[in-house]
Structures are given as structure tokens and as C-alpha cells.
Design a protein around this motif. Structure first.
Motif, PDB file in Angstrom:
ATOM      1  N   VAL A   1      -3.005  -3.997   2.699  1.00 14.53           N
ATOM      2  CA  VAL A   1      -4.036  -3.128   3.283  1.00 14.53           C
ATOM      3  C   VAL A   1      -5.353  -3.469   2.605  1.00 14.53           C
ATOM      4  O   VAL A   1      -5.483  -3.322   1.388  1.00 14.53           O
ATOM      5  CB  VAL A   1      -3.681  -1.642   3.073  1.00 14.53           C
ATOM      6  CG1 VAL A   1      -4.863  -0.745   3.423  1.00 14.53           C
ATOM      7  CG2 VAL A   1      -2.461  -1.259   3.916  1.00 14.53           C
TER       8      VAL A   1
ATOM      9  N   ALA B   1      -4.590   2.906   7.323  1.00 19.89           N
ATOM     10  CA  ALA B   1      -3.192   2.676   6.921  1.00 19.89           C
ATOM     11  C   ALA B   1      -2.404   3.979   6.952  1.00 19.89           C
ATOM     12  O   ALA B   1      -1.259   4.023   7.409  1.00 19.89           O
ATOM     13  CB  ALA B   1      -3.144   2.055   5.527  1.00 19.89           C
TER      14      ALA B   1
ATOM     15  N   TYR C   1       0.863  -1.182   0.000  1.00 13.99           N
ATOM     16  CA  TYR C   1       0.000   0.000   0.000  1.00 13.99           C
ATOM     17  C   TYR C   1       0.898   1.230   0.000  1.00 13.99           C
ATOM     18  O   TYR C   1       1.831   1.328   0.794  1.00 13.99           O
ATOM     19  CB  TYR C   1      -0.881  -0.020   1.244  1.00 13.99           C
ATOM     20  CG  TYR C   1      -1.658   1.257   1.467  1.00 13.99           C
ATOM     21  CD1 TYR C   1      -2.880   1.471   0.823  1.00 13.99           C
ATOM     22  CD2 TYR C   1      -1.170   2.257   2.309  1.00 13.99           C
ATOM     23  CE1 TYR C   1      -3.590   2.648   1.020  1.00 13.99           C
ATOM     24  CE2 TYR C   1      -1.882   3.437   2.510  1.00 13.99           C
ATOM     25  CZ  TYR C   1      -3.085   3.623   1.862  1.00 13.99           C
ATOM     26  OH  TYR C   1      -3.790   4.782   2.045  1.00 13.99           O
TER      27      TYR C   1
END
Lengths: 418, 80, 418
Positions: C160, C151, A267
Motif C-alpha cells: 500500500v 486500503a 499493510y
């Protein structure tokens, strides 16, 4: 790494596709192989006052041919796609769920937009006429879990169920989640996703992304990796794959179409496409490591292809970092340029395409694209014959997810595995 | 508010709400339950809600899938 | 070497009080936080009661920009994540080894409905006016944004994702997050779930299937799990976040370990989207699998945190499942439902209940089932009526049941258990 990780990679034994360029792999693969362009003005949005007018729409799909009338009334179009794709995948795998032990066959789907059209109809009844006008099926049709639930019920799957809403990249993550179940002893999983985001309210929601192409010309609306890249054409559709424990698939004499060898996910922040190069690189490296492979083993790459100048540049950079000097020689492709980007289903359709590419030894082209602004070997024009052993599928979400999946030809020696 | 529904009308309403094909004949058959027809509890709630909104059936009316369409017919005003 | 999963931080936003301390005080007091709906005018709805959070985002520490951008359920999750992260004190960790796994069933429904009303002129226009939409509407379409926001708060760059499997999402998100650690995809995972479903469309959709309680004249006693006079669940809202950490990782840095997430499994009834089988076979199976994974025998369970929604069918179904799982010991194991006090917050409740289970292990206290006045002959277990009970706990089981036929189970054990 868990000790259960080696030598037990899940295998793909069935593929079912409902896409703008074809219903079933019998239609889908020739269309993909030949670079057929299936983008068109959105028929489901008439009138269409919105700036996005070109999309990949599933045409010729009548629920009656695929879904029981009793189920049709209680489900949104995205679930019709999922049910149809599941049916096709089971037939392709020649696997009767009743022949699998109870509790050992499950279903997992990725989602993004849910049953919005059904939801818009019911929410309209609420605000126009009052609460007592909301029907009983709103509670089961709109939510993201509708597909996993209906596919489980429709096919008698009492194994694990799951639903991931992890951006477009969730379409790859769902294979890792299903792999986790197979590693823990489950025999088979239906894995996939479906989207049907073309009612007015769903379109209204997507516009805010600022990433959709506003070109009115289907031939040039979705031009990833070109100087003209100006957003993606959205799409609807879905795909489901039967993924089995390798040992169980061999015991029943199933035809193995591909090995799901490795997965990685990272991410890098909402709308931070500049950072997604590192994110994609690490996801891909992680997927290859899990597969027991190196970047030198990659024979072809299926691209995320956001068609945003910054996002495309980041993806090209990720490939340069991953593949080094081979980056300009490894064939890369974005077949979805021909039929649009169907959010969570887009990556699942790419997995389906990659499985078919491995089977046929062909890298399909990027339809409608005539040049590439990066030093990449983007396959354009005709499909390219390649002795494919290992393919890498990349996917990236608009909210920061980067994922990679490694698929291998069934006759490749298995060195690692999810 | 139209309260007069024939068995055929009711059958059509059930089919529309639940997606299950139902005939007027099945509606009047005392031995046939909604379970037999394939109409489940959710479907039945949709049918009842429509009858309550449009056809004068009492707000408190309740019906379960093990009951018969004939019992539903009896809930309609003027048909006790 | 098997990788095990520790809980090193907890954060809760729940009806009756914000923060873990207030939450624990409420659910061990036997008081209830169910009341008339104030978040909108419920006149004309069948069920007009809910368990609402007295949540002030400014007081909870969110910035103006965050409050503007985030839907209510994302605000809850952010505040719960901040509390859990503060408690865990993870310190410097490799961001690529830090993941997020959040659950939600209906995601951004509240914002979707608000903007629907604005863009459709209160339901008058099917072709909605995109110009009237909020710039953040696109975030409401997909709850992928929930995990992304969390996140960003903790600086995660690993996997994520949001789990959206309906009412089991809160258990599934923690279970899935634990697997990311077990399988070596991450060393630390911020896992939990959030929901803010108290909006007209969600209340109306449960009205339509009579799933919620209509005891509008007595909201404090409306949620009555296992009571003879129960008439459905009371809708709730809230969030809980658990910091999950690989056990050795936590021990090396001297972190306080609250509990271990030792086992997780899901199974499906493949029967009906909302209906349950009478025998509880699938829930018992999910629990048995979770116990197997935890290497715990059913005999060792000291407390069962029930789904206990208070619908007629659920409580019978679940009682049957516990009899099946626990056999002759069924009457000796305390079983309770905190939904009696804080309502049923759909996708969030599973994580909130796991927070309760972790606190039960830490404090050696079993929270009660409120409002259990008249036993239902069909529900014959020890449901810990009214008053919390002291009991040393080594193994706690939490189960959930959701639309789609999904049944999930998570096993928590004491930190020192090997």
C-alpha cells in the motif's frame, strides 16, 4: 514470479549519508559502530514551546559546502540533504553519471514530510503580506518530488524518476521500485530519501501522531524495546545509495558492497500496531522467499524500533514467529536509537547501516539502551563481530505499512533476487 | 517606495533572489544576457516580482532569460 | 509466464460531474467545467479561475466521521475508489495479495493551509500554536494517508503506497500499481490518484511563475491547449481510481475487462525543474519504452491523450515529442487534451486521463480538445478540436509531464489483445 527475477539481483555500489551522527560514511560508520549518542535539544527550534524537545539534528552541515548557491535558494533543507547524500554516494561508487548511457541512470526517493520549512516561509508571506509575495521557488521546493527532481538535474540523470510517500516503510519500498527499473533494463539508480522536519509548523504536524518522545533527557529519550519505551525521538537527515544492475557493475569493475536480494511489503491498518506482527512477518517471509532464502539464513535484524510499547511487542512477536526458537539467538539491533527516527529516511539509513555492517562483519549496538524487555538478543553496549552473510531490515509506518528488505554479503552465492 | 536602484543595488537584489553572484559591472554590459549569467526563467520571475512590489516596476513588465540585465535596468521608473 | 494487467473497474470524481458516467458525458460533449474560483475568495490573485468539483461528501456517501477525518482530496479518492470497487466486483480475494497505489502531487495542502492559518493567527506567528491545530493535521503532512484510507475501504493488506512524483503522479501510480501485479507482488491493485489543490497557497505559487491562465474574464474558454492564444493551464481538482487485476485472475472469475495496462515508463530531462527542452526527446523516449514494454509498435497507436496543459512551452514540447515518436504518421493520429475541459488537477490528472483512455477504448470514441479556435503554427497535429470523434481504438497512449523534468507514458490496449 516474473522470469526476469532470478540471478539478477541489484547490487549496492555506493553509499552517501547525511545523518545527525555524521556526514558521510567516514563519520557515520564509526559513530554507529561505537554507539555514539547524537540526540540533543533541538537547536533549530528556539524558542521551542512544544512538548517534544529532544531530536536527532544534523549539525555542522553548511549547504554552501554541498549545494550551488543558485540551487540553495530554490530548495528546502531536505533537498540539500538529498543532494549532498547523492554526491557522496556517487563518489563512493566511483560512478560518473556521464559514463552511463543516457536514459539508463535514474533516481528514486522516498518522502514523508517534504520541504515544510520552505513552505512555512512562503505560506507566511502569503498570509502576512499577500499572494504577490509568494516567490517563484515555492512551486518546486515544497512538494515531495523536489529531491528526485533536483538530484536528477544536478547529476544529469535522464533515466526513470520516482517518488514514493509510503510512510517510513517507503524507505525500503523505494529499493523494490528501483529494482523494478533495473530488472527492466535500466543500468543504475540513485535510491534514497531525506527529511528535515524541524520548523515549527512541521513539529506542530508531527505532534498529532502521539508517538514522539516527550522526554527532555537525550540519554533516555528514545528507548525502544525497554520498559521505558515512551515514543521515538524524531530526526532529520538523509541517505542515498547507488544501486546497479549486477552485470553492469561487474563490467565496469565496481566494488560491490551488498546485494539487494529481496523485498516484501504489507499493510495492516492505520495505528493498528497490534496487527503489525502479522504484517511484518509476512513482509519478511516474502522478502526472504524472493531472495531464495529461509528464516534460518538470517544472521542479523535491523529493527523498526518504534519505541511504542504495543509496536515494540508486535515487532518482537513478528521475530518470534519468523525465526522460531532462533529468535532469542539472532542478533537484532536499532542503531537509530542513537540518532533518531527520520521518517522515510530512517529506513534508508538502516539500509546504509546494514550495508556497512555486512562490509565490516559487525552488528552495531542500540545506543543508550541497557536492557531489553523481550526474549531477543538485542545488541547493546559494543558492536558484535558476526560473520554476516544475510541481514534483514524491517520498517513500519505510522499509517500501517510494514516492509522488509534482505541484503546479502557480495560474496554470498546468489540464489534469488529482486 | 524607493525607485532608485543603482546597478550595484540591482546586482545585489538579483544575487539575493537567485543565488547567482552578479556584479554591477555585469548589469551594465549590453552583451550579457541572463542566460549568460546563469539566471533562469524562475529566478527572473522572482526578481521581477520583487521589483514590482518594492521598486515601482510595471505589473505588466516581462523579461526573458535571453534578454540582458541592462534591459531590466531600463524597466525601472525614471530610467527609460 | 508473463503476468498481464487488466482494468476491471473505474471510478471518477471530476469537475463537471461526480461518477464515471457524468465524467464521460462531459468530456465527449466538448463542454468545459472551468469557472471562477468559489472554494475561497480569489480577490488579489493573478489567476482567479479553476475547474472545481461540485462535490457534496454526504451525498457521495461518506460518513460524518470520514468527512471530519479526511481532507478533501482523500474524500475524492474514497468516493472514486468505492465506485471502481463496486464495478470490479472482485469478491473474495486474498487480502495479502490486494494492494493499493495512489498518487498525489501536493497531498494535504488544503488542510495544511487551513490549520496553518489557525495556528499562526493568519501568518502573524512563526512559532505556531500547536494547540490550535486539528487532531487530523498529522495526516496532512504525509500523503501516505491517502493510500491507507483507500486500503481500509477495500480491505487491502498487500503493498500500500502513495506515489508523489508531482504532475506525473497519476500516471506513475497506475504504472507502479501495474508493476506490482506484473512482478507478482499482488494480484489486484486499486490504483489511481487524487488532488484538491485549489487553495490560496497553491494558486499563489502558480501565479508566481505565471504558469496558470489569467483569462479571468472568460473562464469557460481559459484552458486552450494547442491554441495560438493559450496563456497557461487552469488549475483543476478531482480523482480517478482504476481497479487493476492480473489478467488471468480477472478472466477466471469472468470479470468484464475494460482494457489492459500494457506498458509504462518514465524518463527525465535532467534539464530544469520547470523548463522543458524544445525537442521533446525525453517524453518520446518514455513513450517508446512504454510501447516496447507493451510490445506495441508506434504505428499501432490509435489515439494519444496528451499532457496538453496549455502552457506555451508544454504544447510545443509535446508536439515535438509526438513528431519524434510517430514520424510520418504523426498527422494521422488524433491527439487531444481533456485538460481543456476539466483543467489540470496536478497529481490526479494522469489517472483521470487514463480513465478517459479506458473509456475511449470501450466506446470507440476519442474525446476532443475544447477551445481550440486558432491553430498555433508550432502545434500542427490533429488535436480533435471541439467535437468527439468515433474511431475504433486498439492501442491508446497517455503521456504526462511534470515539474522535476519528469516525463511519463502509459499504454492501454484492448482487453482481448495478446
Amino acid at each position: 514470479m516474473s522470469p526476469a527475477r532470478t540471478g539478477s539481483a541489484p547490487v549496492v555500489t555506493g553509499v552517501g549519508v547525511i545523518a545527525p551522527n555524521g556526514l558521510g560514511v567516514g563519520e557515520f560508520w564509526p559513530a554507529v559502530r561505537d554507539g555514539h549518542l547524537a540526540l540533543a535539544p533541538i537547536g533549530r527550534l528556539e524558542p521551542n514551546p512544544y512538548p517534544v524537545t529532544v531530536a536527532g539534528e544534523v549539525t555542522g552541515f553548511e549547504p554552501a559546502g554541498w549545494v550551488e548557491p543558485r540551487i540553495t535558494v530554490q530548495t528546502d533543507r531536505f533537498t540539500h540533504f538529498a543532494l549532498a547524500a547523492a554526491d557522496l554516494a556517487l563518489r563512493d561508487a566511483a560512478l560518473d553519471p556521464a559514463a552511463v548511457e543516457p536514459f539508463e541512470f535514474g533516481v528514486m526517493t522516498a518522502g514523508y514530510s517534504g520541504g515544510v520549512e520552505f513552505g512555512q516561509r512562503e505560506i507566511e508571506r502569503l498570509w502576512r503580506h499577500g499572494p504577490e509575495h509568494v516567490g517563484p521557488y515555492q512551486s518546486i521546493a515544497w512538494f515531495y518530488a523536489a529531491c528526485s527532481g533536483q538530484v536528477s538535474i544536478g547529476n544529469g540523470l535522464r533515466g526513470p524518476s520516482g517518488v514514493l510517500v509510503a510512510d517510513e516503510a517507503g524507505g525500503l519500498d523505494i529499493f523494490a521500485a528501483a529494482g523494478g527499473e533495473l530488472r527492466r533494463g535500466v543500468r543504475a539508480m540513485l535510491v534514497g530519501g531525506a527529511e528535515a522536519p524541524f520548523c515549527p509548523y512541521a513539529m506542530c504536524c508531527q505532534l498529532g501522531l502521539g508517538l514522539l518522545s516527550t522526554s527532555g533527557d537525550p540519554a533516555t529519550a528514545y528507548q525502544p524495546f525497554t520498559k521505558r519505551a515512551g515514543g521515538f525521538a524524531p530526526a532529520e537527515g538523509g541517505a542515498m545509495l547507488v544501486v546497479e544492475n549486477a552485470g553492469a557493475a561487474h563490467r565496469r569493475g565496481a566494488t560491490v558492497q551488498a546485494v539487494v536480494a529481496g523485498h516484501g511489503a504489507t499493510y495492516t491498518g492505520r495505528r493498528r500496531f497490534d496487527r503489525s506482527a502479522q504484517g511484518l512477518l509476512r513482509a519478511a517471509a516474502g522478502a526472504l522467499a524472493e531472495a531464495g532464502l529461509t528464516p534460518d539464513d538470517v544472521d542479523a535484524v535491523f529493527l523498526d524500533a518504534m519505541a511504542d510499547p504495543l509496536a515494540d511487542a508486535a515487532e518482537a512477536e513478528a521475530l518470534r514467529l519468523l525465526l522460531g526458537e532462533r529468535a532469542s539467538r539472532v542478533p537484532v539491533t536499532a542503531p537509530k536509537a542513537g540518532y533518531g527516527r527520520s521518517y522515510s529516511a530512517a529506513a534508508v539509513l538502516d539500509v546504509a547501516t546494514a550495508v556497512l555492517a555486512l562490509e565490516h562483519g559487525l552488528v552495531p549496538p542500540t545506543p543508550g539502551v541497557r536492557e531489553c524487555r523481550f526474549d531477543l538478543d538485542l545488541v547493546i553496549g559494543a558492536a558484535r563481530p558476526v560473520d554476516l552473510r544475510t541481514v534483514l531490515v524491517l520498517s513500519r509506518g505510522v499509517y500501517g505499512g510494514n516492509s522488509a528488505l534482505v541484503l546479502r554479503h557480495p560474496e554470498s552465492p546468489i540464489s534469488g533476487g529482486m | 517606495m524607493d525607485t532608485r536602484l543603482s546597478p550595484d543595488d540591482l546586482a545585489a537584489l538579483i544575487s539575493r533572489c537567485t543565488g547567482v553572484p552578479v556584479t554591477g559591472e555585469q548589469i551594465t554590459d549590453p552583451d550579457r544576457t541572463f542566460d549568460d549569467l546563469g539566471v533562469d526563467s524562475l529566478g527572473l520571475m522572482g526578481v521581477l516580482a520583487e521589483l514590482q512590489r518594492e521598486h515601482g516596476v510595471s505589473k505588466n513588465a516581462d523579461l526573458r532569460p535571453h534578454q540582458s540585465p541592462r534591459e531590466l535596468l531600463a524597466l525601472l521608473p525614471g530610467r527609460a | 509466464m508473463t503476468r498481464r494487467v487488466a482494468v476491471t473497474g473505474l471510478g471518477v470524481v471530476a469537475p463537471g460531474g461526480i461518477g464515471t458516467k457524468a465524467f464521460w458525458e462531459l468530456i465527449t460533449s466538448g463542454r468545459t467545467a472551468t469557472r471562477p474560483i468559489t472554494l475561497f475568495d480569489p480577490d488579489g490573485f493573478r489567476s482567479r479561475i479553476a475547474a472545481e468539483c461540485d462535490f457534496d461528501p454526504v451525498h457521495a456517501g461518506l460518513t460524518t466521521a470520514e468527512i471530519t477525518r479526511m481532507d478533501r482530496y482523500v474524500q475524492f479518492a474514497s468516493v472514486a475508489a468505492d465506485e471502481a470497487w463496486r464495478q470490479a466486483q472482485v469478491g473474495v480475494t486474498d487480502p495479502w495479495r490486494l494492494g493499493v497505489c495512489m498518487g498525489s502531487a501536493v497531498g494535504g495542502t488544503t488542510l495544511l493551509e487551513q490549520d496553518y492559518v489557525a495556528t499562526s493567527q493568519r501568518g502573524q506567528q512563526w512559532v505556531v500554536d500547536a494547540g490550535a491545530a486539528s487532531p487530523f493535521l498529522h495526516c496532512a503532512l504525509s500523503p501516505a494517508t491517502l493510500a491507507a484510507e483507500v486500503a481500509d475501504r477495500v480491505g487491502a493488506c498487500g503493498p500500500v503506497r502513495t506515489v508523489s512524483s508531482g504532475c506525473t503522479a497519476g500516471l506513475d501510480a497506475v504504472g507502479h500499481g501495474a508493476r506490482l501485479i506484473e512482478d507478482g507482488q499482488a494480484d489486484v491493485v486499486v490504483a489511481g490518484a487524487s488532488e484538491s489543490p485549489i487553495s490560496p497557497i497553491t494558486v499563489a505559487c502558480f501565479d508566481a511563475i505565471r504558469a496558470t491562465s489569467a483569462r479571468n474574464d472568460d473562464p469557460a474558454h481559459a484552458a486552450r491547449p494547442f491554441d495560438r492564444d493559450r496563456d497557461g493551464f487552469v488549475l483543476g481538482e478531482g480523482a480517478a481510481v482504476l481497479v487493476l487485476e492480473e489478467l488471468d485472475h480477472a478472466r477466471r472469475r469472468g470479470a468484464e475487462v475494460l482494457a489492459q495496462v500494457a506498458g509504462f515508463a518514465t524518463r527525465s530531462n535532467a534539464h530544469h525543474m520547470t523548463g522543458l527542452t524544445t525537442e521533446g526527446v525525453e517524453m518520446a523516449e518514455a513513450a517508446r519504452r512504454a510501447l516496447d514494454h507493451a510490445r506495441v509498435a508506434p504505428d499501432e497507436i490509435g489515439y494519444v491523450n496528451a499532457h496538453g496543459s496549455g502552457t506555451r512551452q508544454n504544447d510545443r514540447h509535446e508536439t515535438a515529442a509526438f513528431h519524434r515518436l510517430l514520424g510520418e504518421r504523426a498527422h494521422q493520429v488524433p491527439v487531444s487534451s481533456i485538460k481543456s475541459m476539466i483543467g489540470h488537477s496536478l497529481g490526479a490528472i494522469g489517472s483521470i486521463e487514463l480513465a478517459a483512455c479506458a473509456l475511449a477504448l470501450v466506446h470507440g470514441v476519442v474525446p476532443p480538445t475544447a477551445n481550440l479556435e486558432t491553430p498555433d503554427p508550432e502545434c500542427d497535429l490533429d488535436y480533435v478540436p471541439h467535437t468527439a470523434r468515433e474511431r475504433r481504438l486498439d492501442v491508446v497512449l497517455s503521456v504526462g509531464s511534470g515539474f522535476g523534468g519528469f516525463q511519463s507514458a502509459v499504454v492501454l490496449t484492448r482487453p482481448e489483445r495478446s
